[in-house]
Design a protein around this motif. Structure first.
Motif, short mmCIF file in Angstrom:
data_model
loop_
_atom_site.label_atom_id
_atom_site.label_comp_id
_atom_site.label_asym_id
_atom_site.label_seq_id
_atom_site.Cartn_x
_atom_site.Cartn_y
_atom_site.Cartn_z
N ASN A 148 8.59 9.15 -3.82
CA ASN A 148 8.51 9.37 -5.27
C ASN A 148 8.33 8.05 -6.00
O ASN A 148 7.50 7.93 -6.90
N LEU A 149 9.14 7.07 -5.62
CA LEU A 149 9.06 5.75 -6.26
C LEU A 149 7.64 5.20 -6.17
O LEU A 149 7.06 4.79 -7.17
N ARG A 150 7.09 5.25 -4.94
CA ARG A 150 5.80 4.61 -4.72
C ARG A 150 4.66 5.37 -5.38
O ARG A 150 3.71 4.76 -5.90
N THR A 151 4.73 6.72 -5.37
CA THR A 151 3.57 7.49 -5.84
C THR A 151 3.64 7.80 -7.33
O THR A 151 2.61 8.04 -7.95
N LYS A 152 4.84 7.80 -7.92
CA LYS A 152 4.94 8.23 -9.32
C LYS A 152 5.21 7.11 -10.32
O LYS A 152 5.22 7.33 -11.51
N THR A 153 5.49 5.89 -9.81
CA THR A 153 5.79 4.80 -10.73
C THR A 153 4.53 4.32 -11.46
O THR A 153 3.48 4.15 -10.85
N LEU A 154 4.66 4.14 -12.75
CA LEU A 154 3.55 3.60 -13.55
C LEU A 154 3.90 2.16 -13.95
O LEU A 154 5.04 1.74 -13.87
N ASP A 182 0.83 -1.21 0.00
CA ASP A 182 0.00 0.00 0.00
C ASP A 182 0.87 1.26 0.00
O ASP A 182 1.95 1.26 0.57
N GLU A 183 0.34 2.30 -0.60
CA GLU A 183 1.07 3.56 -0.64
C GLU A 183 1.33 4.07 0.77
O GLU A 183 2.38 4.64 1.06
N SER A 184 0.38 3.83 1.68
CA SER A 184 0.53 4.34 3.05
C SER A 184 1.75 3.72 3.73
O SER A 184 2.39 4.37 4.57
N ALA A 185 2.09 2.48 3.39
CA ALA A 185 3.25 1.84 4.01
C ALA A 185 4.52 2.63 3.72
O ALA A 185 5.34 2.88 4.61
N THR A 186 4.68 3.05 2.45
CA THR A 186 5.86 3.83 2.08
C THR A 186 5.85 5.21 2.72
O THR A 186 6.87 5.68 3.22
#
Lengths: 200, 200
Positions: B50-56, A37-41
């Motif tokens: 950045n990795l988690r939120t912007k990776t496609l 999950d995004e929240s984990a990061t």
């Protein structure tokens, strides 16, 4: 390595700066975060930044602290006549876990290591000398790792502390509890015979 | 463990959620960050977010991508008649590093594992079937890890793919290059004799 994106490359490069983590492990961790999950990061990242930016160090002993003075130095229950000198805060935690020590600590913040370029001036030795000379302290326990750097540091500190007329001790070296005699290295076994203790 | 502060406890708890990192390693990493420059922690944290939120993920093959379609699927130089099916993006990178494969990939995003509760429905199998049935594909290479889960997944996929009349292959199992014959396990060695190849 053939990174799929610049973001992955950047994250792997940052993670692999951590001690003991190579590129392959860093890649595994990065992919784990991508799958979670995004929240984990976000939680991980904010806890790291909080840790780094908000942590204080005790002005007495140098241990990691929430306030100006750590909970150990503040405690009324501790024996203020004994100081246990350790390399870093991890050692304080390890000794606290044993429940066998009721005195105060002094965290050097490192160890004398010519190889790593760490000399006595980089360590919290001046503040230790001030505490030791303050009159309240009767014993200094040198609880440093039993290796070359630890022994060097202990030797250096003992030279500086002995003129103050305090009792100076080091933690016992010997066969670990639960260890097998025949697999103990000769140096440790030899030391454990030299420093044998009365069987009471 | 006797944590000195809540911030340390929180950071250690977050770090030790990462795979293969226990409380002791997490503590070591936390103390490393405390000793390093503040910018090191901030850079690490922001690269993770950045990795988690912007990776496609590539809409064709599922590989990690900067854009909607990854650079491999976009490339004009790749052989579009072969698809190599892998478990995750790390495998794509490993195969790309060999420089021995010029086709396209399909990232399953996991592997069938009843023990971990991963069934075929959680994997990118539907999109693989659509690509395989599209007419352009002539061969599907199943490049899954040679273990129970990999074999199960390969068996499942082959059952679904065979009716399409495509060529289906798996990567060779045998004695690793540079390996010693006498230390190779019996299963691998046996397989390497069964699937021996002409010496040309």
């Amino acid at each position: 390595m053939n990174f799929p994106t610049r973001l992955v490359e950047e994250a792997v490069s940052q993670i692999s700066k951590l001690p003991g983590i190579g590129k392959k492990t860093a890649m595994r961790l990065a992919l784990h975060l991508l799958k979670s999950d995004e929240s984990a990061t976000v939680d991980l990242a904010s806890s790291l930044v909080n840790l780094r930016t908000k942590t204080l160090y005790c002005k007495e002993c140098g241990h990691i602290s929430e306030e100006e003075t750590c909970h150990i130095c503040q405690s009324k229950k501790r024996d203020r006549s004994v100081i246990c000198v350790v390399e870093d805060s991890r050692d304080v935690m390890a000794i606290e876990d044993t429940l066998q020590f009721q005195g105060l600590y002094h965290v050097l913040g490192g160890i004398i290591s010519p190889m790593a370029g760490t000399g006595p001036d980089e360590l919290n030795i001046e503040s230790l000398m001030q505490r030791a000379a303050g009159g309240e302290i009767k014993e200094v326990i040198l609880a440093l790792s039993p290796n070359m750097e630890g022994d060097t540091t202990a030797f250096y500190l003992s030279k500086k502390l002995l003129p103050l007329g305090l009792k100076i001790s080091t933690i016992a070296r010997g066969v670990p509890v639960g260890g097998e005699l025949e697999y103990t290295d000769a140096l440790t076994l030899g030391r454990s015979i030299q420093t044998r203790i009365p069987y009471s």
